[in-house]
Design a protein around this motif. Structure first.
Motif, mmCIF file in Angstrom:
data_model
loop_
_atom_site.group_PDB
_atom_site.id
_atom_site.type_symbol
_atom_site.label_atom_id
_atom_site.label_comp_id
_atom_site.label_asym_id
_atom_site.label_seq_id
_atom_site.Cartn_x
_atom_site.Cartn_y
_atom_site.Cartn_z
ATOM 1 N N GLY A 86 -3.369 -4.421 -3.724
ATOM 2 C CA GLY A 86 -2.378 -3.496 -3.213
ATOM 3 C C GLY A 86 -2.782 -2.915 -1.875
ATOM 4 N N LYS A 87 -1.798 -2.463 -1.112
ATOM 5 C CA LYS A 87 -2.073 -1.880 0.203
ATOM 6 C C LYS A 87 -2.930 -0.629 0.089
ATOM 7 N N ARG A 88 -2.820 0.083 -1.037
ATOM 8 C CA ARG A 88 -3.547 1.340 -1.196
ATOM 9 C C ARG A 88 -4.816 1.173 -2.033
ATOM 10 N N GLY A 89 -5.262 -0.064 -2.205
ATOM 11 C CA GLY A 89 -6.548 -0.302 -2.845
ATOM 12 C C GLY A 89 -6.499 -0.712 -4.298
ATOM 13 N N GLY A 90 -5.327 -0.660 -4.949
ATOM 14 C CA GLY A 90 -5.254 -1.085 -6.342
ATOM 15 C C GLY A 90 -5.448 -2.586 -6.477
ATOM 16 N N GLN A 91 -5.874 -3.017 -7.660
ATOM 17 C CA GLN A 91 -6.119 -4.437 -7.898
ATOM 18 C C GLN A 91 -5.687 -4.814 -9.311
ATOM 19 N N THR A 92 -5.237 -6.041 -9.457
ATOM 20 C CA THR A 92 -5.006 -6.633 -10.772
ATOM 21 C C THR A 92 -5.600 -8.032 -10.746
ATOM 22 N N ARG A 93 -6.354 -8.382 -11.790
ATOM 23 C CA ARG A 93 -6.987 -9.697 -11.870
ATOM 24 C C ARG A 93 -6.381 -10.480 -13.023
ATOM 25 N N LEU A 94 -6.033 -11.725 -12.747
ATOM 26 C CA LEU A 94 -5.416 -12.582 -13.759
ATOM 27 C C LEU A 94 -6.160 -13.915 -13.798
ATOM 28 N N ARG A 95 -6.445 -14.367 -14.984
ATOM 29 C CA ARG A 95 -7.157 -15.641 -15.128
ATOM 30 C C ARG A 95 -6.173 -16.800 -15.134
ATOM 31 N N TYR A 96 -6.640 -17.940 -14.659
ATOM 32 C CA TYR A 96 -5.881 -19.173 -14.799
ATOM 33 C C TYR A 96 -6.817 -20.265 -15.306
ATOM 34 N N ARG A 97 -6.250 -21.321 -15.891
ATOM 35 C CA ARG A 97 -7.053 -22.402 -16.433
ATOM 36 C C ARG A 97 -7.875 -23.033 -15.316
ATOM 37 N N PRO A 98 -9.192 -23.257 -15.536
ATOM 38 C CA PRO A 98 -10.059 -23.722 -14.444
ATOM 39 C C PRO A 98 -9.557 -25.010 -13.813
ATOM 40 N N PRO A 99 -9.752 -25.149 -12.517
ATOM 41 C CA PRO A 99 -9.348 -26.384 -11.841
ATOM 42 C C PRO A 99 -10.216 -27.569 -12.250
ATOM 43 N N VAL A 100 -9.718 -28.762 -12.021
ATOM 44 C CA VAL A 100 -10.432 -30.003 -12.346
ATOM 45 C C VAL A 100 -10.437 -30.896 -11.106
ATOM 46 N N GLU A 101 -10.914 -32.154 -11.272
ATOM 47 C CA GLU A 101 -11.091 -33.056 -10.128
ATOM 48 C C GLU A 101 -9.790 -33.648 -9.619
ATOM 49 N N THR A 102 -8.716 -33.522 -10.385
ATOM 50 C CA THR A 102 -7.419 -34.065 -9.961
ATOM 51 C C THR A 102 -6.425 -32.921 -9.791
ATOM 52 N N TRP A 103 -5.383 -33.200 -9.018
ATOM 53 C CA TRP A 103 -4.388 -32.159 -8.762
ATOM 54 C C TRP A 103 -3.693 -31.754 -10.055
ATOM 55 N N GLU A 104 -3.654 -30.448 -10.284
ATOM 56 C CA GLU A 104 -2.878 -29.901 -11.402
ATOM 57 C C GLU A 104 -2.207 -28.611 -10.936
ATOM 58 N N ARG A 105 -1.056 -28.349 -11.535
ATOM 59 C CA ARG A 105 -0.333 -27.125 -11.208
ATOM 60 C C ARG A 105 -0.775 -26.001 -12.134
ATOM 61 N N ARG A 106 -0.893 -24.796 -11.567
ATOM 62 C CA ARG A 106 -1.219 -23.611 -12.355
ATOM 63 C C ARG A 106 -0.102 -22.593 -12.182
ATOM 64 N N LEU A 107 0.363 -22.065 -13.300
ATOM 65 C CA LEU A 107 1.369 -21.012 -13.313
ATOM 66 C C LEU A 107 0.732 -19.758 -13.874
ATOM 67 N N VAL A 108 0.768 -18.680 -13.123
ATOM 68 C CA VAL A 108 0.153 -17.411 -13.530
ATOM 69 C C VAL A 108 1.273 -16.395 -13.738
ATOM 70 N N PRO A 109 1.662 -16.123 -14.989
ATOM 71 C CA PRO A 109 2.766 -15.184 -15.249
ATOM 72 C C PRO A 109 2.398 -13.760 -14.830
ATOM 73 N N LEU A 110 3.384 -13.025 -14.388
ATOM 74 C CA LEU A 110 3.193 -11.635 -13.985
ATOM 75 C C LEU A 110 3.928 -10.666 -14.903
ATOM 76 N N ASN A 111 4.439 -11.166 -16.020
ATOM 77 C CA ASN A 111 5.224 -10.281 -16.892
ATOM 78 C C ASN A 111 4.337 -9.259 -17.590
ATOM 79 N N GLY A 112 4.886 -8.077 -17.762
ATOM 80 C CA GLY A 112 4.188 -7.029 -18.510
ATOM 81 C C GLY A 112 3.059 -6.369 -17.762
ATOM 82 N N LEU A 113 2.950 -6.607 -16.449
ATOM 83 C CA LEU A 113 1.831 -6.047 -15.701
ATOM 84 C C LEU A 113 2.243 -4.772 -14.974
#
Length: 839
Positions: free
Chosen positions: A781-808
């Motif tokens: 955030g502009k005023r210093g706030g932060q939110t951290r969200l995990r995603y499934r670790p990357p691998v050696e081939t291209w994969e798409r990651r979707l990180v939901p923001l609901n309920g935050l």
């Protein structure tokens, strides 16, 4: 050990460097003794002279000689922190500064200190783990490190400590408890009048561990009831688990919520009046994990809010304002806040030592090359302690446990925690703690007195009506938001404290007031003819007492008391729901807080546990999603019966249910259970109905470096049509992290109405497994706030990651994303492309 000691003298702002080879041992455990004692020392050079310096390196006027056996006795010393220096060495270039042979802290008698149960000050002793035999050199108490640490906690004056336990270690078979060192330490602390906050984690294999958390809620209830009963008043409170929002509890948040409820009910069954709390969060408030946990009604199963803080003092105000806002939003405004771990990293990494401390063997890690603070770094931590404690009290924190009491190192030894060194001796922070507890430990912080730019003064009121002011000059310890801070040189200033008319004229001694420096040395100061009290002030906090009738300009926030939730007559909190989601149908996302559908439906098994008395009949309903297979009637046997289990299929109703939350709740004999809350996301529905907006990821200039690497390069990879980062670390002990910052360019990239962040990623490491400790997206955030969200670790081939923001509860005005990982290898290539938000 070879160290540098910087003498920090206000006059002339000089810095004098000493070399030191610690060689002398005092008969006082930890080199801590009580005022008026005459500690004996051994290990000096026969016939050599010694002199006693204060904690800044200034002569005290005390001196003597070691006898033929290398022994000596010091005079009866007043409170303070001292350095025992040997004779100056004569070299070809002239005299050299003397070696410092040892340090010693002199404190007030612990029986002279008031230690009310409501007192703010505590320390995380963790002694059953951190201070086990061999953890530090202990030539006292027959080598009993546990007894030595317990004695030192008492001598420091702490009324509270936080302790640790491993559940699987003490109950290896159901009901077969063997508490060993844990009960021994609890007895030692109780004998010394120290209240203990107990904490445990790591369930035994027979408790049905999912990964680290138990699945059998009946076992959790029974074991916690037994723990609370067996420890009795040795434990004044319990904390269930440690930092469940990170790797201590890798399971989804709703699994921890269910276990917490069972633990709370079990402990309260044995000791209804004893506070029980959820595990302290490691992340700031309003993170996805804490939000989801309290949406699972965890606040009804915790008597205080617990969190950890290793941040900067200058950020405390915003941090604890966010805590208060979080509690208000969840219906627990005014609840007590316990900081069950706190500390700092401002002193910087510890350095290897040339020689081990005296008497310390390899078994405690005190060998050549062991990493330890320099005396200058020790002073930074000592300065931080009182400043941080007052800053927390200003924010209304009810209790704090400073991390950590014993000698302890992390990060390959680069982080030297603890109030003790590996040779078992007390650091200056021990004296700073003891002094603060002596001067204001039982007093109430009334607030801040404004005394001018660059100065700070805080007013404490005592039960007898007198007042004490703690004061200092602002330094980087107050203002830095990271990096390493130096402890000197320090130039002195004068603070003029205006005394109310009618108070200073009649003070006993004619306007003479007691003055104590940071490490406890006492002198006296006198008011001027106009009633002003001139005080010598440096960056290191000091105290002046015997005052009265002063008023705070900025009142401290009130400290709430521990307040258990009182269920209303329509609630039955002894019925606990638990979910097992089929891994073939769901993927966990969002820091263990979001169940992501892999397809169009998802299977789940729901358990209904009765942890109360008597049989019950009712049903379970769900909101937020359609569920097929809910039973019409559920009959629960009394506590000790197996749970009622049923399988159901969860079906999102349509495009409107692309993101949401499942809320299961039971009604039994006309009374409501607590919620089972599971945030969810349905990717195929999100993509079907969402508006996709590409962020400015394609430009190398839009990515700002943010990592701990020694080698860094970023380029546009034409072949991959991606941004490519190459990073490397040369130090195998360093904390390896990589989170480049993607700045949002304008208001049209706002995340205010975003449902998810989407990107494609792949990686390569100099490690066959190409694995990671963490992989996360940060919202800044502009005023210093932060939110951290995990995603499934990357691998050696291209994969798409979707990180939901609901309920935050996202930071206000998100200004940037950090997308990266903590690799296990020492070299990594990280590609990223097609960074979008779904709206």
């Amino acid at each position: 050990m070879f160290v540098e000691i910087r003498q920090l003298l206000p006059a002339g702002c000089a810095a004098v460097v000493f070399s030191a080879t610690a060689a002398v041992t005092f008969d006082a455990p930890g080199h801590v003794c009580v005022e008026g004692a005459a500690p004996a020392a051994r290990g000096g050079k026969a016939g050599s002279a010694w002199t006693l310096l204060d904690w800044r390196g200034a002569p005290t006027g005390f001196g003597g000689k070691f006898d033929a056996r290398g022994e000596t006795a010091l005079p009866r010393l007043p409170a303070g922190y001292y350095r025992l220096a040997g004779e100056p060495a004569i070299t070809a270039s002239g005299p050299r500064e003397p070696d410092v042979l040892a340090t010693i802290a002199v404190v007030s008698a612990p029986e002279d200190l008031a230690r009310p149960a409501s007192q703010f000050y505590g320390v995380d002793s963790a002694q059953s783990w951190v201070s086990s035999p061999g953890s530090f050199a202990c030539p006292w108490n027959g080598g009993d490190t546990f007894r030595t640490v317990s004695d030192l906690v008492r001598l420091a004056g702490f009324p509270h400590v936080r302790e640790r336990m491993r559940w699987g270690e003490v109950e290896k078979a159901p009901g077969a408890f063997d508490y060993g060192k844990y009960m021994y330490n609890a007895d030692l602390l109780r004998e010394r009048g120290v209240a203990v906050l107990g904490m445990f984690h790591d369930c035994p294999p027979w408790a049905g561990p999912i990964r680290r958390l138990p699945s059998r809620l009946d076992v959790v209830y029974d074991s916690c009831k037994r723990l609370a009963a067996d420890f009795g008043d040795r434990m004044r409170a319990w904390e269930f688990w440690n930092e469940p929002d990170i790797s201590f509890a890798p399971e989804p948040v709703w699994d921890y919520a269910a276990a917490l409820k069972a633990a709370y009910l079990g402990m309260k069954a044995a000791r209804p009046d004893m506070p029980v709390m959820h595990g302290g969060f490691s992340q700031p408030p309003a993170e996805a994990y804490s939000e989801a946990l309290y949406d699972n009604d965890a606040g009804k199963f915790s008597d205080a809010y617990t969190i950890h803080n290793y941040g900067s003092i200058t950020d405390y105000s915003a941090f604890f304002a966010a805590v208060r806002d979080f509690l208000r939003r969840h219906g627990f405004g005014g609840r007590a806040v316990f900081v069950t771990e706190s500390g700092t990293n401002l002193e910087g990494p510890a350095a290897p030592q040339e020689t081990p401390p005296p008497g310390a063997g390899a078994e405690c890690g005190a060998r050549k090359g062991v990493k330890a603070h320099s005396p200058e770094q020790e002073l930074v931590v000592a300065e931080f302690y009182p400043k941080s404690q007052i800053a927390m009290q200003m924010e209304g924190v009810s209790r704090n446990f400073f991390f950590v009491f014993g000698a302890y190192g992390e990060r390959g030894g680069a982080k030297d925690w603890g109030t003790l060194r590996r040779d078992g001796t007390a650091k200056p922070v021990f004296a700073a703690m003891s002094t603060m507890l002596r001067e204001v430990g039982s007093a109430r912080l009334e607030g801040e007195i404004r005394v001018g730019d660059g100065l700070r003064a805080y007013l404490f009121g005592h039960a007898d009506g007198s007042q004490t002011v703690a004061f200092w000059a602002v330094s980087p310890v107050d203002t830095a938001r990271g990096g390493t801070v130096s402890a000197g040189p320090d130039c002195g200033r004068t603070l003029r404290l205006e005394l109310p008319r009618g108070t200073w004229e009649c003070v006993a001694g004619g306007g003479r007031f007691r003055f104590a420096d940071m490490c406890g040395a006492v002198s006296f100061v006198e008011s001027a003819a106009d009633g002003a009290l001139p005080l010598p002030v440096t960056r290191f906090p000091a105290y002046v007492s015997g005052l009265s009738a002063l008023k705070a300009d900025v009142p401290a926030r009130p400290m709430p008391h521990v307040s258990p939730y009182l269920p209303d007559p329509g609630e039955d909190l002894t019925v606990v729901l638990r979910a097992e989601l089929d891994p073939e149908d769901f993927e966990m996302a969002g820091n263990k807080t979001c169940a992501m559908f892999k397809g169009v439906t998802g299977r789940a098994r729901i358990q209904v546990w009765n942890l109360g008395d008597g049989s019950k009949t009712g049903r379970v309903d769900v909101a937020g999603c359609h569920a097929e297979g809910l039973p019409d009637t559920i009959a629960l046997g009394p506590r000790g019966s197996p749970p009622f289990e049923f399988d159901c299929t969860l079906v999102p109703a349509g495009d409107a249910d692309a993101v949401g939350a499942l809320d299961f709740a039971g009604s039994f004999d006309g009374r409501r259970s607590s919620r089972l809350h599971v945030p969810f996301a349905v990717p195929h529905l999100m993509f079907k109905g969402a508006r996709r907006k590409e962020l400015g990821w394609r430009s190398v200039s839009n990515w700002r470096r943010n990592d701990s690497a020694d080698v860094y390069d970023v380029v546009w990879d034409e072949a991959e049509q991606a941004i490519r980062f190459d990073v490397a670390w040369s130090d195998p002990d360093i904390d390896r992290w990589f989170y480049p910052v993607l700045r949002l360019r304008s208001s049209d990239e706002s995340l205010d109405d975003a449902a998810a962040v989407v990107f494609e990623v792949k990686t390569a490491q100099d490690k066959i497994e190409n694995d990671f400790r963490h992989s996360m997206v940060w919202l800044d955030g502009k005023r210093g706030g932060q939110t951290r969200l995990r995603y499934r670790p990357p691998v050696e081939t291209w994969e798409r990651r979707l990180v939901p923001l609901n309920g935050l509860a996202m930071p206000e005005d998100v200004a940037a994303l950090r997308i990266g990982a903590n690799p296990q290898g020492s070299r990594m290539t990280f590609w990223i492309r097609n960074v979008e938000i779904l709206q």
